[in-house]
Write a protein that holds these residues in place. Structure first.
Motif, PDB file in Angstrom:
ATOM      1  N   ASN A  13       0.797  -1.226   0.000  1.00 30.30           N
ATOM      2  CA  ASN A  13       0.000   0.000   0.000  1.00 30.30           C
ATOM      3  C   ASN A  13       0.832   1.280   0.000  1.00 30.30           C
ATOM      4  O   ASN A  13       0.387   2.313   0.473  1.00 30.30           O
ATOM      5  CB  ASN A  13      -0.952   0.005   1.192  1.00 30.30           C
ATOM      6  N   VAL A  14       2.022   1.224  -0.555  1.00 33.21           N
ATOM      7  CA  VAL A  14       2.884   2.404  -0.611  1.00 33.21           C
ATOM      8  C   VAL A  14       2.516   3.229  -1.843  1.00 33.21           C
ATOM      9  O   VAL A  14       2.547   2.726  -2.966  1.00 33.21           O
ATOM     10  CB  VAL A  14       4.372   1.995  -0.657  1.00 33.21           C
ATOM     11  N   LYS A  15       2.163   4.484  -1.615  1.00 33.36           N
ATOM     12  CA  LYS A  15       1.772   5.365  -2.710  1.00 33.36           C
ATOM     13  C   LYS A  15       2.995   5.836  -3.490  1.00 33.36           C
ATOM     14  O   LYS A  15       4.019   6.170  -2.887  1.00 33.36           O
ATOM     15  CB  LYS A  15       1.042   6.593  -2.177  1.00 33.36           C
ATOM     16  N   PRO A  16       2.894   5.894  -4.811  1.00 30.38           N
ATOM     17  CA  PRO A  16       3.990   6.490  -5.578  1.00 30.38           C
ATOM     18  C   PRO A  16       4.037   8.002  -5.338  1.00 30.38           C
ATOM     19  O   PRO A  16       2.996   8.634  -5.134  1.00 30.38           O
ATOM     20  CB  PRO A  16       3.634   6.184  -7.035  1.00 30.38           C
ATOM     21  N   VAL A  17       5.240   8.558  -5.334  1.00 28.91           N
ATOM     22  CA  VAL A  17       5.429  10.004  -5.197  1.00 28.91           C
ATOM     23  C   VAL A  17       6.418  10.461  -6.262  1.00 28.91           C
ATOM     24  O   VAL A  17       7.195   9.664  -6.795  1.00 28.91           O
ATOM     25  CB  VAL A  17       5.962  10.404  -3.799  1.00 28.91           C
ATOM     26  N   VAL A  18       6.407  11.740  -6.570  1.00 27.79           N
ATOM     27  CA  VAL A  18       7.387  12.283  -7.506  1.00 27.79           C
ATOM     28  C   VAL A  18       8.723  12.390  -6.784  1.00 27.79           C
ATOM     29  O   VAL A  18       8.837  13.091  -5.778  1.00 27.79           O
ATOM     30  CB  VAL A  18       6.944  13.652  -8.058  1.00 27.79           C
ATOM     31  N   SER A  19       9.718  11.661  -7.280  1.00 29.80           N
ATOM     32  CA  SER A  19      11.068  11.711  -6.699  1.00 29.80           C
ATOM     33  C   SER A  19      11.825  12.927  -7.203  1.00 29.80           C
ATOM     34  O   SER A  19      12.583  13.540  -6.465  1.00 29.80           O
ATOM     35  CB  SER A  19      11.861  10.454  -7.064  1.00 29.80           C
ATOM     36  N   SER A  20      11.632  13.242  -8.484  1.00 29.32           N
ATOM     37  CA  SER A  20      12.307  14.412  -9.047  1.00 29.32           C
ATOM     38  C   SER A  20      11.585  14.897 -10.293  1.00 29.32           C
ATOM     39  O   SER A  20      10.878  14.139 -10.956  1.00 29.32           O
ATOM     40  CB  SER A  20      13.765  14.076  -9.397  1.00 29.32           C
ATOM     41  N   ALA A  21      11.778  16.165 -10.582  1.00 32.51           N
ATOM     42  CA  ALA A  21      11.295  16.796 -11.810  1.00 32.51           C
ATOM     43  C   ALA A  21      12.419  17.701 -12.284  1.00 32.51           C
ATOM     44  O   ALA A  21      12.855  18.583 -11.541  1.00 32.51           O
ATOM     45  CB  ALA A  21      10.020  17.581 -11.548  1.00 32.51           C
ATOM     46  N   ALA A 108      -1.776   5.711 -10.826  1.00 31.37           N
ATOM     47  CA  ALA A 108      -1.800   4.630  -9.839  1.00 31.37           C
ATOM     48  C   ALA A 108      -0.792   3.559 -10.210  1.00 31.37           C
ATOM     49  O   ALA A 108      -0.466   3.369 -11.385  1.00 31.37           O
ATOM     50  CB  ALA A 108      -3.195   4.009  -9.766  1.00 31.37           C
ATOM     51  N   ASP A 109      -0.283   2.853  -9.192  1.00 29.89           N
ATOM     52  CA  ASP A 109       0.593   1.717  -9.474  1.00 29.89           C
ATOM     53  C   ASP A 109      -0.276   0.501  -9.781  1.00 29.89           C
ATOM     54  O   ASP A 109      -1.505   0.573  -9.801  1.00 29.89           O
ATOM     55  CB  ASP A 109       1.582   1.475  -8.329  1.00 29.89           C
ATOM     56  N   THR A 110       0.360  -0.630 -10.025  1.00 32.36           N
ATOM     57  CA  THR A 110      -0.388  -1.826 -10.414  1.00 32.36           C
ATOM     58  C   THR A 110      -1.215  -2.419  -9.279  1.00 32.36           C
ATOM     59  O   THR A 110      -2.071  -3.259  -9.513  1.00 32.36           O
ATOM     60  CB  THR A 110       0.563  -2.907 -10.957  1.00 32.36           C
ATOM     61  N   LYS A 111      -0.980  -1.966  -8.053  1.00 35.98           N
ATOM     62  CA  LYS A 111      -1.778  -2.418  -6.904  1.00 35.98           C
ATOM     63  C   LYS A 111      -2.930  -1.468  -6.599  1.00 35.98           C
ATOM     64  O   LYS A 111      -3.662  -1.653  -5.641  1.00 35.98           O
ATOM     65  CB  LYS A 111      -0.890  -2.561  -5.654  1.00 35.98           C
ATOM     66  N   GLY A 112      -3.058  -0.398  -7.399  1.00 34.57           N
ATOM     67  CA  GLY A 112      -4.143   0.556  -7.192  1.00 34.57           C
ATOM     68  C   GLY A 112      -3.824   1.678  -6.231  1.00 34.57           C
ATOM     69  O   GLY A 112      -4.706   2.480  -5.900  1.00 34.57           O
ATOM     70  N   ASN A 113      -2.580   1.773  -5.789  1.00 36.73           N
ATOM     71  CA  ASN A 113      -2.183   2.859  -4.890  1.00 36.73           C
ATOM     72  C   ASN A 113      -2.070   4.154  -5.699  1.00 36.73           C
ATOM     73  O   ASN A 113      -1.325   4.213  -6.675  1.00 36.73           O
ATOM     74  CB  ASN A 113      -0.857   2.538  -4.213  1.00 36.73           C
ATOM     75  N   LEU A 114      -2.802   5.175  -5.296  1.00 31.75           N
ATOM     76  CA  LEU A 114      -2.831   6.434  -6.028  1.00 31.75           C
ATOM     77  C   LEU A 114      -1.631   7.299  -5.695  1.00 31.75           C
ATOM     78  O   LEU A 114      -1.177   7.342  -4.549  1.00 31.75           O
ATOM     79  CB  LEU A 114      -4.124   7.192  -5.710  1.00 31.75           C
ATOM     80  N   VAL A 115      -1.140   8.012  -6.697  1.00 34.47           N
ATOM     81  CA  VAL A 115       0.015   8.885  -6.517  1.00 34.47           C
ATOM     82  C   VAL A 115      -0.311   9.960  -5.482  1.00 34.47           C
ATOM     83  O   VAL A 115      -1.453  10.399  -5.354  1.00 34.47           O
ATOM     84  CB  VAL A 115       0.438   9.529  -7.861  1.00 34.47           C
ATOM     85  N   THR A 116       0.706  10.366  -4.746  1.00 34.05           N
ATOM     86  CA  THR A 116       0.558  11.454  -3.792  1.00 34.05           C
ATOM     87  C   THR A 116       0.562  12.764  -4.583  1.00 34.05           C
ATOM     88  O   THR A 116       1.503  13.044  -5.319  1.00 34.05           O
ATOM     89  CB  THR A 116       1.720  11.450  -2.777  1.00 34.05           C
ATOM     90  N   THR A 117      -0.513  13.544  -4.451  1.00 39.38           N
ATOM     91  CA  THR A 117      -0.598  14.803  -5.167  1.00 39.38           C
ATOM     92  C   THR A 117       0.147  15.890  -4.397  1.00 39.38           C
ATOM     93  O   THR A 117       0.402  15.751  -3.200  1.00 39.38           O
ATOM     94  CB  THR A 117      -2.069  15.225  -5.378  1.00 39.38           C
ATOM     95  N   GLY A 118       0.500  16.949  -5.086  1.00 42.46           N
ATOM     96  CA  GLY A 118       1.201  18.046  -4.446  1.00 42.46           C
ATOM     97  C   GLY A 118       2.141  18.745  -5.404  1.00 42.46           C
ATOM     98  O   GLY A 118       2.123  18.497  -6.602  1.00 42.46           O
TER      99      GLY A 118
END
Length: 124
Positions: A13-21, A108-118
């Motif tokens: 259940n770990v949400k993906p986040v933006v590591s860098s832009a 979302a990742d393949t487990k359905g965890n939604l990206v952290t917005t911000g």
């Protein structure tokens, strides 16, 4: 003492986040997520790019594409292509990437965890 054995199933259940832009060209930003996501959930409506306080146009030329070769089902790196390149005056301002919940989908990742917005400051 009695021995007890059980099988437990854990849902990742770990949400993906933006590591860098990172600005990689006057009209391109490379976005790296903390983990691979389902590429079908990634679209231009998931990202807003700001130059200072002004949002960049998301007209027909604003696109988001995966970096991986071929057509993989998952990827963690994407290229945002802006409608036009940044001018010197725009480049001098703070560039910000906003990850938003799109109107029709959310990354979302393949487990359905939604990206952290911000917001993420785009490095130059």
């Amino acid at each position: 003492m009695d021995t007890f054995t059980a099988t437990e199933y854990f849902v990742e259940n770990v949400k993906p986040v933006v590591s860098s832009a990172t600005l990689i060209a006057p009209n391109q930003i490379k976005v790296v997520l903390s983990k691979a996501v389902d590429v079908t959930t990634v679209s231009a409506e998931d990202f807003d790019v700001y130059v200072g306080t002004t949002q960049e146009s998301e007209a027909a030329g604003f696109t988001v594409t995966g970096v991986a070769a071929g057509s993989p089902a998952t990827d963690n790196q994407f290229i945002i292509t802006l409608v036009d390149g940044l001018s010197a005056a725009e480049y001098a301002q703070t560039l910000t990437l906003k990850v938003v919940a799109g109107a029709t989908d959310v990354i979302a990742d393949t487990k359905g965890n939604l990206v952290t917005t911000g917001d993420v400051v785009i490095s130059k």
